[in-house]
Design a protein around this motif. Structure first.
Motif, mmCIF file in Angstrom:
data_model
loop_
_atom_site.group_PDB
_atom_site.id
_atom_site.type_symbol
_atom_site.label_atom_id
_atom_site.label_comp_id
_atom_site.label_asym_id
_atom_site.label_seq_id
_atom_site.Cartn_x
_atom_site.Cartn_y
_atom_site.Cartn_z
ATOM 1 N N CYS A 186 -31.669 21.255 -55.876
ATOM 2 C CA CYS A 186 -30.868 21.562 -54.711
ATOM 3 C C CYS A 186 -31.671 22.058 -53.747
ATOM 4 C CB CYS A 186 -29.867 22.843 -55.191
ATOM 5 S SG CYS A 186 -29.239 23.836 -53.564
ATOM 6 N N TYR A 188 -31.329 23.970 -51.060
ATOM 7 C CA TYR A 188 -30.980 25.292 -50.850
ATOM 8 C C TYR A 188 -31.765 26.371 -51.929
ATOM 9 C CZ TYR A 188 -27.655 23.936 -47.225
ATOM 10 O OH TYR A 188 -26.943 23.572 -46.343
ATOM 11 N N CYS A 189 -31.576 26.068 -53.104
ATOM 12 C CA CYS A 189 -32.419 26.580 -54.110
ATOM 13 C C CYS A 189 -33.790 26.512 -54.016
ATOM 14 C CB CYS A 189 -32.144 25.965 -55.486
ATOM 15 S SG CYS A 189 -30.613 26.445 -56.096
ATOM 16 N N HIS A 230 -27.228 29.214 -57.997
ATOM 17 C CA HIS A 230 -26.590 28.169 -57.513
ATOM 18 C C HIS A 230 -25.227 27.934 -57.660
ATOM 19 C CE1 HIS A 230 -26.583 24.051 -56.129
ATOM 20 N NE2 HIS A 230 -25.675 23.768 -57.098
ATOM 21 N N HIS A 292 -24.927 24.210 -51.848
ATOM 22 C CA HIS A 292 -25.218 25.900 -52.165
ATOM 23 C C HIS A 292 -24.420 26.744 -51.042
ATOM 24 C CE1 HIS A 292 -28.383 28.361 -54.385
ATOM 25 N NE2 HIS A 292 -27.473 29.131 -53.439
HETATM 26 ZN ZN LIG Z 1 -28.891 25.583 -55.211
#
Ligand SMILES: [Zn+2]
Ligand SMILES: [Zn+2]
Length: 331
Positions: A186, A188-189, A230, A292
């Motif tokens: 991900c 965003y992670c 997440h 996310h």
């Molecule tokens: Zn994420």
């Protein structure tokens, strides 16, 4: 009945009012920035007529809006007119009145009440998904007249569900999906991990959340709040950490109030769309892994000029690292 019209070139949907059209000569929108109308005349203090769910023990009320955005039609149909595509404006617009008392800013509410506001967002967003007619739902807040909050200063939020996907959400989903296809992670992670390690753009952090000024901030003091765990969907993802988020939001909004001269702001919950029936079944197959949820909070300190409107480029007059440092220093 308002309608949704699609821009045939880029696919952006616009809600067009058809019935409540302004009379000719009555189209100068004067933002009335005068002070509050006051408690005796406040619609939000007194409205209990259209409760959608029972009033909470703390006094939070969810009411139907007066119908500014959408009509009440139960089914919608899409029509094509040559190049153009139109949908009857079916959607939901609910208002969450966050306090029994005539209080203007969420920041003045008890943390327990802010927590209940967050739980109310989650419950309503989930309930509207079960309706089956909507593709997307957004929870947002306008604080202050220049943020669209009108002149009645009573703290409230909006939940709007639409039968089509907003173009800005589509862009984010596609970007996240492409990154996932390339990295099997991900984006965003990865971004959260990098920001926490780097610290330069972190405004504040709690056990479960982190607030940052984005690396490529578009607006002055734009802040994104991410859950560290997440999850693509707000309604499910926020479960169990509502009080932590309430505390972080209060901290952040206090910084805006003190450090930015009580600036008007908007905040928006960015969540995954409801299951997308109109797309090929495998198009969003990795949505749960690649997206996310997050919040975007934007103080209204930037006026868009011709360059931004014409190009989609933004000019941000202060480096994000300096904005984060400034906000970290406000307590
Ligand atoms: Zn994420
Ligand atoms: Zn009020």
């Amino acid at each position: 009945m308002p309608e949704l019209r699609k821009d045939p070139v880029i696919g952006r949907w616009v809600i067009i009012a058809t019935e409540r059209a302004r009379r000719p000569g009555n189209f100068i929108d004067t933002f009335d920035t005068t002070a509050d109308v006051g408690e005796p005349k406040c619609w939000f203090c007194h409205n209990r007529r259209k409760l959608i769910v029972p009033e909470s023990p703390q006094g939070i009320r969810v009411v139907a809006s007066n119908g500014d955005i959408f009509g009440e039609k139960k089914r919608f149909h899409r029509v094509r007119k040559g190049l153009y595509e139109v949908i009857d404006g079916v959607g939901a617009h609910e208002i969450i009145i966050e306090s029994k008392e005539h209080i203007a800013n969420l920041v003045e509410l008890d943390p327990a009440l802010v927590e209940d506001v967050i739980k109310t967002y989650a419950a309503r967003m989930k309930a509207l998904g079960e309706d089956g007619r909507y593709q997307y739902v957004v929870a947002y807040k306008n604080y202050g007249p220049t943020a669209g909050g009108r002149r009645i200063s009573h703290t409230r939020s909006h939940i709007v569900a639409t039968p089509v996907m907003p173009i800005k959400v589509h862009e984010k989903l596609e970007g996240a999906q492409i990154y996932y296809q390339q990295h099997k992670r991900c984006i965003y992670c990865d971004l959260i991990a990098q920001e926490i390690k780097d610290k330069a753009r972190v405004v504040c952090e709690s056990d479960h959340y982190v607030a940052i000024i984005p690396f490529a901030a578009r607006f002055l003091f734009e802040v994104w709040v991410f859950p560290k765990a997440h999850h693509c969907d707000f309604s499910d993802g926020v479960g169990g950490s509502e009080s932590d988020l309430a505390e972080l939001l209060k901290t952040l909004l206090r910084k805006f109030q003190k450090g930015l001269n009580d600036a008007a702001y908007n905040f928006v919950v960015q969540t995954a769309p409801y299951p997308l029936k109109s797309d090929a079944p495998d198009k969003w197959a990795t949505l749960k892994q690649d997206y996310h949820w997050h919040l975007e909070i934007t103080p209204r300190l930037t006026r868009l000029a011709g360059f931004e409107k014409g190009t989609g480029f933004y000019i941000c007059a202060i480096p994000p690292e300096a904005m984060a440092e400034y906000l970290r220093g406000i307590h």
